[in-house]
Design a protein around this motif. Structure first.
Motif, PDB file in Angstrom:
ATOM      1  N   THR A  16      42.169   0.612  20.124  1.00 45.66           N
ATOM      2  CA  THR A  16      40.796   0.675  20.635  1.00 45.66           C
ATOM      3  C   THR A  16      40.028  -0.585  20.270  1.00 45.66           C
ATOM      4  OG1 THR A  16      40.837   3.082  20.389  1.00 45.66           O
ATOM      5  CG2 THR A  16      38.693   2.059  20.682  1.00 45.66           C
ATOM      6  N   GLY A  67      40.792   6.753  21.743  1.00 47.28           N
ATOM      7  CA  GLY A  67      42.033   6.209  21.208  1.00 47.28           C
ATOM      8  C   GLY A  67      43.163   7.211  21.281  1.00 47.28           C
ATOM      9  N   ALA A 263      47.546   3.795  31.388  1.00 49.76           N
ATOM     10  CA  ALA A 263      46.162   4.179  31.151  1.00 49.76           C
ATOM     11  C   ALA A 263      45.861   5.505  31.840  1.00 49.76           C
ATOM     12  CB  ALA A 263      45.229   3.094  31.691  1.00 49.76           C
ATOM     13  N   GLU A 281      41.479   6.875  28.241  1.00 44.44           N
ATOM     14  CA  GLU A 281      42.380   6.831  27.087  1.00 44.44           C
ATOM     15  C   GLU A 281      43.783   6.403  27.499  1.00 44.44           C
ATOM     16  OE1 GLU A 281      43.573  10.665  25.513  1.00 44.44           O
ATOM     17  OE2 GLU A 281      42.898  11.649  27.354  1.00 44.44           O
ATOM     18  N   PRO A 282      44.524   5.789  26.580  1.00 40.81           N
ATOM     19  CA  PRO A 282      45.943   5.524  26.834  1.00 40.81           C
ATOM     20  C   PRO A 282      46.678   6.852  26.768  1.00 40.81           C
ATOM     21  CG  PRO A 282      45.405   5.031  24.556  1.00 40.81           C
ATOM     22  CD  PRO A 282      44.092   5.350  25.234  1.00 40.81           C
ATOM     23  N   THR A 301      45.380   0.838  26.366  1.00 41.35           N
ATOM     24  CA  THR A 301      43.970   1.063  26.071  1.00 41.35           C
ATOM     25  C   THR A 301      43.109   0.030  26.784  1.00 41.35           C
ATOM     26  OG1 THR A 301      44.727   1.753  23.882  1.00 41.35           O
ATOM     27  CG2 THR A 301      42.360   1.574  24.210  1.00 41.35           C
ATOM     28  N   SER A 304      42.881   1.111  30.230  1.00 38.54           N
ATOM     29  CA  SER A 304      41.966   2.252  30.307  1.00 38.54           C
ATOM     30  C   SER A 304      40.517   1.764  30.350  1.00 38.54           C
ATOM     31  CB  SER A 304      42.171   3.184  29.110  1.00 38.54           C
ATOM     32  OG  SER A 304      43.458   3.752  29.114  1.00 38.54           O
TER      33      SER A 304
END
Length: 356
Positions: A16, A67, A263, A281-282, A301, A304
């Motif tokens: 993140t 995250g 993502a 979020e991933p 991330t 995302s």
């Protein structure tokens, strides 16, 4: 632009952090970030995986950058207090019913896919998964069967309203830049066995009347699983329910070759001054075995965050820039351990920023 950053557990804070650096490097004006605890760290600090203060922060933001949650030290807790309940709680409390998960094999990474290279190069699809219904949120329990043994049961159900709502998201995605193959939508169910799927299929067919430009098809989930592996080029957007979507999206991610590149966006009906409120979020988990070692790939991330700019802030150009920077970094050989490389978390983040 108010973004609630919820790093969570394991590698969540590391990946993140790099995504936030990329957003800052993109030169976005009026960017305000708030950080809160979620998951196992939230339980340890506040006694609950989704504290009231975190939920309030999320509600007041325009979007959430998430995250990962998951902490082995919390495995013995009762179900309602486990870290994973944080993401389920956010989806429910914030009305995030539509999950968008793109799956794409990047050029030069075909050898990492378990598919043959000629098939892997054709995998470029978007799965639209309903998030707040199905067996995950239906009644469930345990009882004693007629023969005296334990019997577990779960109720699967969908209303026409729920199906129509997620179908509209999928039809829009099939028409927009979200879809790698525009105007092509495949609805996946198990209508030959399940009454729930009968309602699903009939409702999707009815909803299609408002979208005559979209090529709609239907497929049973077992066939869809086979087709994603054997002939993925036929798919543009796949629409499906919560349970089937959970399975098929993981199948598609495995076909890509690494979950470190995937993502996702979870959207609802709420509109902000900028776009559609959502959580980004991933798809990978908290990976506690490598947490704090700087080995995690932050690209999922970062991608995302690009989806967040596109959907929640209407910044298509900026989103495309970030995606192009990731693709360029991959083409230049910037690879984490998940891709057979030796670049660490910070090095990968720096490489993406340089290519912005």
């Amino acid at each position: 632009m108010k973004i609630a950053v919820l790093p969570g557990d394991g590698i969540g804070p590391e990946v993140t952090r790099e995504a936030v650096k990329v957003l800052e490097a993109a030169g976005l004006a009026d960017l305000t970030l708030f950080e809160g605890d979620v998951g196992g760290i939230a339980y340890k600090n506040h006694g609950h995986p989704l504290p009231d203060e975190t939920l309030t922060m999320a509600r007041e933001a325009d979007a959430i950058l998430f995250g990962a949650v998951g902490d082995p030290s919390c495995d013995a807790l009762e179900r309602s207090l486990r870290p994973e309940q944080a993401i389920l709680g956010l989806r429910k409390e914030l009305g995030l019913f539509a999950n968008l998960r793109p799956a794409k094999v990047y050029k030069g990474l075909e050898h990492l896919s378990p598919l043959t290279p000629d098939i892997a190069t054709t995998l470029d699809l978007l799965i639209v998964r309903e998030l707040t219904g199905d067996v995950y949120f239906g009644d469930k329990g345990e009882r004693i069967a007629v023969d005296g043994s334990r019997e577990g049961w779960d109720m699967m159900s969908y209303t026409e309203t729920e199906v129509r709502r997620i179908a509209q998201v999928a039809f829009r995605a099939a028409r927009s830049g979200d879809s790698p193959k525009k105007q092509r939508l495949c609805s996946v169910d198990k209508a030959n066995v399940l009454e729930t799927s009968q309602v699903w299929r009939e409702t999707v067919k009815d909803a299609a009347g408002a979208h005559p430009d979209i090529d709609l098809s239907h497929m049973y989930v077992d066939n869809a699983a086979m087709q994603i592996i054997s002939n993925p080029s036929q798919f543009g957007v796949i629409l499906t329910g919560n349970l089937f979507g959970d399975i098929l999206s993981d199948l598609a991610s495995a076909a890509v070759g690494s979950i470190g590149l995937l993502a996702s966006a979870s959207l609802g009906d709420r509109q902000t001054a900028h776009g559609t409120y959502g959580l980004y979020e991933p798809i990978h988990g908290s990976a506690p075995d490598i947490a704090g070692q700087g080995k995690a790939n932050p690209m999922a991330t970062i991608l995302s965050a690009a989806m967040m700019l596109r959907h929640s802030f209407g910044m298509e150009t900026e989103a495309a820039r970030i995606e192009a920077a990731v693709e360029r970094a991959l083409a230049d050989g910037i690879r984490g351990a998940d891709l057979g490389g030796d670049h660490g978390t910070q090095a990968i983040g720096a490489a993406v920023r340089e290519r912005l």
